[in-house]
Structures are given as C-alpha cells and as structure tokens.
Design a protein around this motif. Sequence first.
Motif, short mmCIF file in Angstrom:
data_model
loop_
_atom_site.label_atom_id
_atom_site.label_comp_id
_atom_site.label_asym_id
_atom_site.label_seq_id
_atom_site.Cartn_x
_atom_site.Cartn_y
_atom_site.Cartn_z
N TRP A 105 0.93 -1.19 -0.01
CA TRP A 105 -0.04 0.03 -0.07
C TRP A 105 0.83 1.25 -0.01
N SER A 108 2.66 3.03 -3.13
CA SER A 108 1.82 4.04 -4.00
C SER A 108 0.57 3.49 -3.62
N ALA A 110 -2.69 4.83 -4.08
CA ALA A 110 -3.47 5.00 -5.19
C ALA A 110 -3.61 3.79 -6.12
N GLU A 113 -5.42 0.91 -4.06
CA GLU A 113 -6.79 1.32 -3.77
C GLU A 113 -7.67 1.48 -5.08
N ILE A 117 -10.87 -0.99 -5.95
CA ILE A 117 -12.14 -0.33 -6.54
C ILE A 117 -12.54 -1.14 -7.81
N TRP A 121 -15.68 -3.34 -9.21
CA TRP A 121 -16.51 -2.71 -10.48
C TRP A 121 -16.47 -3.94 -11.42
N SER B 31 3.38 9.37 -0.61
CA SER B 31 2.11 9.89 -0.54
C SER B 31 1.78 10.23 0.90
N VAL B 33 -1.65 10.44 1.88
CA VAL B 33 -2.90 9.97 2.05
C VAL B 33 -3.23 8.85 3.43
N GLU B 34 -4.27 8.94 3.71
CA GLU B 34 -4.58 7.86 4.67
C GLU B 34 -5.33 6.66 3.88
N PRO B 35 -5.43 5.45 4.60
CA PRO B 35 -5.78 4.22 4.10
C PRO B 35 -7.38 4.49 3.71
N GLY B 36 -7.84 4.16 2.58
CA GLY B 36 -9.12 4.48 2.26
C GLY B 36 -9.45 5.58 1.64
N TYR B 37 -8.66 6.39 1.47
CA TYR B 37 -9.01 7.97 0.88
C TYR B 37 -9.72 7.78 -0.54
N LEU B 38 -9.36 6.90 -1.25
CA LEU B 38 -9.95 6.89 -2.63
C LEU B 38 -11.56 6.63 -2.67
N GLN B 39 -11.69 5.63 -2.06
CA GLN B 39 -12.92 5.09 -1.83
C GLN B 39 -13.96 6.15 -1.71
N VAL B 42 -14.59 7.91 -5.45
CA VAL B 42 -14.95 7.39 -6.76
C VAL B 42 -16.15 6.77 -6.35
N PRO B 43 -16.97 6.50 -7.42
CA PRO B 43 -18.35 5.86 -7.24
C PRO B 43 -18.01 4.29 -7.08
N ASP B 44 -18.96 3.67 -6.66
CA ASP B 44 -19.07 2.21 -6.30
C ASP B 44 -19.12 1.37 -7.62
N ILE B 64 -5.91 10.81 -8.10
CA ILE B 64 -4.75 9.57 -8.24
C ILE B 64 -3.48 10.33 -7.94
N LEU B 65 -2.99 11.30 -8.48
CA LEU B 65 -1.63 11.71 -8.34
C LEU B 65 -1.54 12.02 -6.36
N GLY B 67 -2.40 10.34 -4.23
CA GLY B 67 -2.27 9.12 -3.72
C GLY B 67 -1.09 8.15 -4.20
N LEU B 68 -0.31 8.98 -4.93
CA LEU B 68 0.81 7.91 -5.60
C LEU B 68 2.05 8.55 -4.52
#
Lengths: 483, 483
Positions: A105, A108, A110, A113, A117, A121, B31, B33-39, B42-44, B64-65, B67-68
């Motif tokens: 994780w 990177s 993103a 994650e 996702i 989908w 990066s 970000v925190e775990p789960g940030y992308l969920q 973006v739509p499910d 995305i960037l 979270g990279l």
Amino acid sequence: MDTQNFVHESSKVLEFIANYYKNIEKYPVRSQVEPGYLQKLVPDNAPDFPDPLEAILEDVRSKILPGLTHWQSPNFFAYFQSNASTAGFLGEMLCAGLNVVGFNWISSPAATELETIVMDWMGKLVNLPETFLFSGNGGGVMHGSTCEAMVCTLVAARDRFLKEHGADMITKLVVYGSDQTHFSLQKTGKIVGIPPENFHAVATSSSTFFALAPNDVRMAMEEDLASGLVPLYLCATIGTTGLGAVDPLEGLGQVARDYGVWLHVDAAYAGSACVCPEFQHYLNGVELADSISLNLHKWLLTNMECCCLWVKYPGALVDSLSTSPELLRNVASETKVVVDYKDWQIALSRRFRAIKVWVMIRMYGVNNLMDHIRSDVQLAKQFEALVKEDKRFELVVPRKFALVCFRLRPKNNEEDGSKLNRELLESVNSSGQAYMTHAMAGGTFVIRCAIGGTLTEERHIHGVWKLIQGKAELLQNCCNIIG
Amino acid sequence: MDTQNFVHESSKVLEFIANYYKNIEKYPVRSQVEPGYLQKLVPDNAPDFPDPLEAILEDVRSKILPGLTHWQSPNFFAYFQSNASTAGFLGEMLCAGLNVVGFNWISSPAATELETIVMDWMGKLVNLPETFLFSGNGGGVMHGSTCEAMVCTLVAARDRFLKEHGADMITKLVVYGSDQTHFSLQKTGKIVGIPPENFHAVATSSSTFFALAPNDVRMAMEEDLASGLVPLYLCATIGTTGLGAVDPLEGLGQVARDYGVWLHVDAAYAGSACVCPEFQHYLNGVELADSISLNLHKWLLTNMECCCLWVKYPGALVDSLSTSPELLRNVASETKVVVDYKDWQIALSRRFRAIKVWVMIRMYGVNNLMDHIRSDVQLAKQFEALVKEDKRFELVVPRKFALVCFRLRPKNNEEDGSKLNRELLESVNSSGQAYMTHAMAGGTFVIRCAIGGTLTEERHIHGVWKLIQGKAELLQNCCNIIG
C-alpha cells in the motif's frame, strides 16, 4: 529526460503506430518469415553511440513488422483475440509514464486502492456474488496471466491441505481438469511441486459438447481416493480454448464441496462476455467456487496484459504468499487495514495495471462494452450462418460466444478429414490474408475461427469465408479429395 | 478505433505526462494519504456511459496523483530506483501499440528473435561468459521480475534432481541464501513446493560487510546433509537490497560445484552497473553459476518491467516448463530450430518487452549507458562525502555502487540507535520532501539512500542531505537524545 523532447519524440511514435493501424491490412497476418531471418538484418553487438529515432522507427518498419504476426489485424482469427483499443493504449501510457511500483500500500496507495475499487467494479459487471468482492470480504487482484492466477490459487489450496496433513503429502495431491482444459493447468501443477502424473485430465466427449461431466469428475476422484491419492483442486472452464465449451459450475461445484477440493473457474476468454446479462447464466453456480479468473486482455479492449482474479478467502492467498521483510515494514501494513498486493501474487514488483482498466471502463462505459461483445457475437453468428449454408462444410460444436469451430467434410467417410482440414488451414494461413488455428474435438481436427478483433468488421467475415471457400475449391480440384 | 482520434487523444495524455514530470517536485514524494482515501472519491460502480478524456485526466490529477508515491521524483531514494526514460517510454508505446503476443516463435517471429538478439547484446554488455549467450549454446529470456526468474530456475533445478531421485525427495531439498538475500528467494521456495523450513538463510556479519562467506555456506550444507537433507540451490547476490553487499561468486561457485547445487546469481540491482568495465570484476566467478538475472527496470532506463535471465542450459528450463498442446502445434516448433519462450517462463502470454529494451539501447548507445551509471555513482560518492563530513553521522557499510547506508550515531553507547534513526527516517519521509527506506545490518537500524533516479541531480543530493541534517537537529533539540 527533457519534457519538450519527450513530447516531440513520443509524437513521432504515435504517428508511427497510427500509420501501422491504417495499413495493417496490407501485411500478411501470419508472418511469412523463415526462422533466423532477423539475425541477418541486425548487428551482433549493441551500438556504442545513439541512433536517431527516425532510423529506429525505419528499422521497426522494414525489419520488425515483416516478422510480426499481426494480432491487431482485422483478419486475425487465431488463438483468441488480443484486444487493443485507444483507451487501453492511453491506459498503458499512463501506467508507463507514472511508472510507480505498487507492491504494498505505502509504495503507492492509489495504485492499490484503485485496483481494489476497479476489481469490485468488474466483479459487479459480470455479476459475481458479493462474496468475491472486497465489499463482501472476498477480493480481487490483477495478475499478468491466467497461469499466474492458477499458480497462486493452487499454492493456496496446497498449503491449506499440507498444513493440516503434513508436507510429505504433496506427492499424493491430485489436480483435475478436462482434456479440453487449458494446458496452463498442467504446467501450474508441475510448477508448484505436484508430480506431473497427478494431473488428472478427465475425458470429455461430443455428448456434452466437450464440457466436463460432473459425474465423470466424481468417478475420477473416487478412483484416485481408492489408490491412496487426495483430490485437491478442480479447474472448470467457461469457454475452453479449443472449442469454447462451458463446464457446468453447479454440478462441478457440488462435486468440489463433496470432496473438499478447491474449485477454480477459468473464464479467461468467455468471462468478458458476462458483462452482458444474457451470458451471465453461464456463471450460475460460481457461488460454489473458491476463485475465478478472467483475462481483460483477450476480449475486453485492454492492451496486454491483465488477468483479473477474484477469491472468496483472500487470507488463503496471503497465508501462502505473504512475506514481511524488515525492508518493507511500515505502519499501514502492520495495522492490517490495507491490502498489500505483493501477498496476492508471485512477484514483488507490479505495474499500475488498474489505471489502464479504469481508463478503459470510463472511456467506453458499460453500455458500450456490452455493445462491443454483442457485435462480435453477431459477427460470429453471421460466419456460422455462412458455414451452414455451404454443404461442403460442417459446424463441429454449437457456437456459444464468438468462436466458430468448423471443418470441411471429408468426402470418403472412412477418412477422418484431418489431413484435408490441415491442408485447408495451412493454405489459408500461408496466403497471408487471414490467420486461424485449430483444435481437436475427440479425434476430429477442427478449424477455429475466433472472431473479436477490435478492427474486425462484417466485410472481413465475408472476406475470410470467401478465402476459405476458394482454398477449399482449389484443394478439391487439384487433389480430388472431395467433390 | 479511428486513427485520427487515436493520435488526438494520445497526444493529450502525452501532454499530461509531460506536465507531470515538469511538476513532479511539487508533490510529496511518499504519498501522505490515509488508508481508504480513494473509496470516498470515486463511485462504487462502473459508469454506464462514456466519460470524456478531459474528465478522466482531471481525476488522475486531483484524485490519483495525491495517492501516488512518486517513484520518478528526483527526491525518491527509497527501495531501489525504478528508472523511467524517454526511450523506455517510447519502447512501451511500441509494445502496447503493436500488442502482439509472442508465446512461441510462430505467434510473432520478430518478438522472439529480437529477444534472443537483445539478450545476447545485454549479456555481452555486462561481460557474461559466452556460455550464457545463445551464440554459446546458453541463452536468455526477459521475465517480468526476479521472482519469476527464481521460480523458473528453481523448478528446473528441482526437477533435474527429482527425476533421478524420486518425487518423494521434494521435502528434503534445501535452498540457500544469506540473511541479506532478497525475501523473494524464500517465497520462491514455498511456491515450488519445498517446505518453508528448508530455506536456509546463512547468517552474515559486519566482518564480510554482510556478504555470504563461502565457508559458512559449506558448513551449512554439511550440517543439512548430516540431518538427511539435500542441498539443491544457492542464490548469490550482486548488490543486496538492504546494504548493497556483493556475495563472492568465485568461492560460492566452488562450493556449488562441490555439492552439486544450482548456483543462481541475483544481480537485480547492481548487474546494470556491470555495463561499465570497472564494475565487471564483481561478476568474476559467474562462469561457475548456472543462471544469472538482472533487472533493467531498476537502474537501466527501462520502464517497468524487464528482468533479464540468462541460463547455461536452456534445456533444463524447457524440460520443466514446456508444454506441447495440440492447439499450438506448428511446423517451426516441431523442427526445433526456433525458441518458444513459453517454455522458458511461467505464463503462456507475454508482452513484446524486447522492443522496449532494443529501443532503449539504440537511443542511448552503450557509451551513454555507462555515463548514466557513472554519474549516479558519482552522486552517491558526493552524498557519502557529506555523511562523512558530519561527525554526528556514520556510514554503516562501505558503498560499492550508488546505495549509501548510514545512520545518526546514538549519543549513549548503550542505546542501539534504532529508535533514534527510525524517528529521523519518519520525519524525513513525512515531510514529503524526500523518501528513503531502511535496512538492518546485524542488529543495527540503517537508513538507506538509494541514488539513481532518472531526474536526480547534484542539487537534490545536497537538498536531501540538508533536509536530513535539519531533521536530526530538530530531534536533538526537542528530545535531547543526542547533542
């Protein structure tokens, strides 16, 4: 690396590729070169000094293209298609441009994650049960190939068993498929240390259109148990490579449950069709499976490569494949709130495949993906109708997806037609105008026409059929085998 | 797929990537970000209708960037670098654009033949003995990862032994590395069915700068033989991941010969340095090995991914990994005058990696590749000098390539400095201004500065050192641990 030069040179390559697609029908589909042709055209040593891009692209044009078999040609009907698309290409550019390595994780976030996702989908798109999705405590991963998906799931199944029964039992484990199952399964068994003779290929026949009969699998397992062996892993295929057969998941799932074996579903080819509701019934019973894989790089507009693998119990993969070296220790992994995909696959390093698939799905949208599958199936129906109209030919198995299996009927009933059809196929392929491959259905040599290239249109279907008819006629006239 | 649209949309992605490189220093390297940030962003579910490319690229930028972890940042000094380059990118474009699948010769002759040619080029570049080249009856293949190269060679070694001594012996086989060998080796052993407890990690120490001592390996083998086990496979590393140690091939080669074990050389990182004559002595003794692998995607300007594997006896790989299904039968394969790379690797499908490497070598030329390595080593020397100048710090092992291993000296000699250096490292990484990782040298926690990013220049070396000094000062002042 200077960005102006980057754009300038990349643009030249773009033009080159665009020209390639524009002219693709001019090349012989199956390369007509002789073994060793390239050695004569390139130096034995790497150059000391830079070559200009123009010279390199000219060499691609004059030395490489003649040696390619053109998988993107609209007249490529061999193996299964390998769909390139604009969106797939853009996704590859982003993957190569960002060039991140998302093994865990933190390396990177993103990349990981987005993969979780997009795997959810895709799972929903083909109507997988919730138990295979992250949202249902299962989960998915993008591998490079079906073989990798099989290695990882077989290792998980093997270790779950050996942990309880002892390492020595490895030589007793048996892997099951049919005589139509992709040969990767047998190779996988060998790789993970199960003796090659413990691969049990259950025979299929025309009575089931070459699909696995659950009762035959049950009998095979009983037989193996009686000789002291242990059934471990069963692979069912949705759309076999040879003939497009569909193994019945409900019946096989019941057998798998009864004997406590891991059921893997190989939907490499036809899984993509299940984005259309009318094909989803072929996955009925998948809720009884432990894992399922499908290759987006075949039929779903994704440039090489991407094999989606879903598992019900990610813990089984992680138990076998995880590594926690000091080098990669980090807070996120230790709190176990994140996915570390290195523990779901063979390699440590991994490309950012998810961005490619994400771009592909978004640029086309689900409705267009369904249209893409349906229009290929429609073309296959047209080809099938053409075969049926010509009494010299016959269909060997019913068409389910976009693969049509046919042959020229042998004139003499005592002749099995293999020689005749082999000659017909070779005369088509050596013409350079189309490329098809073959399969065996029982003892029968079958010509496979796998429809579904991104550039294939109705006119190509009519063209290839005319080509086949013409070659058949020549065979008749010159050899007097039929007619 | 229409070619005008293809060029138009691809150009937009090119501009996006060029902008990314232009601005890359503005992003936090690791990066934040925190775990789960992308969920949450973006739509499910996949969209039913197409999204315009502009919207997708805007999402890459904004969602995305962040979270990279930016592997191409000039301030990325973690793990090992993953060199992207213009030529590597152009090669990836050609690979993705042509999108051929060269699993056997006939499926795309040029893909196979170019790979054999480029593998011989590369082998000569790093001065491998002729016996590893096709021209000397050995040969090379491009895998995706070192782990795959290890799986394939270990399977070959395993089967060669089991064929003679029986399948039951699999539980007796032992795989050897050091406690610094990449953890992929241990994972590889598990994958191919050798019991995990049969991985023998021979201890290293500061007396050899954490390289394997041949006598220790000999003793380990004697010990295992005495308990009824069988030495099978030894992995020596040229440039270990943790500390850049070099295992001595001449001594280890002699041990391998004496005990009849397969010697694999993992030169994943430092093999690339051997394009320069002054580093080639590290491969002295490689003539005693059975196989050697190196990753071009680390240090040799090749976008992900490409691991070169050379073997002395291709037949050993083919014996274990070949498959001859009816589906792929063809004249060229049957006459055995061609290479079918599917029999040299795990998967059936394969990308046209050779064109990427061919483009890279030709666009830069060998002289520039040497300059590339030398200038990175020069930067590492500068960084090393900076560390030496500051008495609060110390180098933990001598630098051999472009990896510098150092630490902040603990003030109190009874304290081992792990906590201190862990805090220092985290404060550097959480600043977002640079990213480094750590290793253990014996019991000592070491900060690794892996120099060699394509965009890294002298100013970044000075910048990261200033950052480290500043963070060390803060630690001193606030915690009074040192000073």
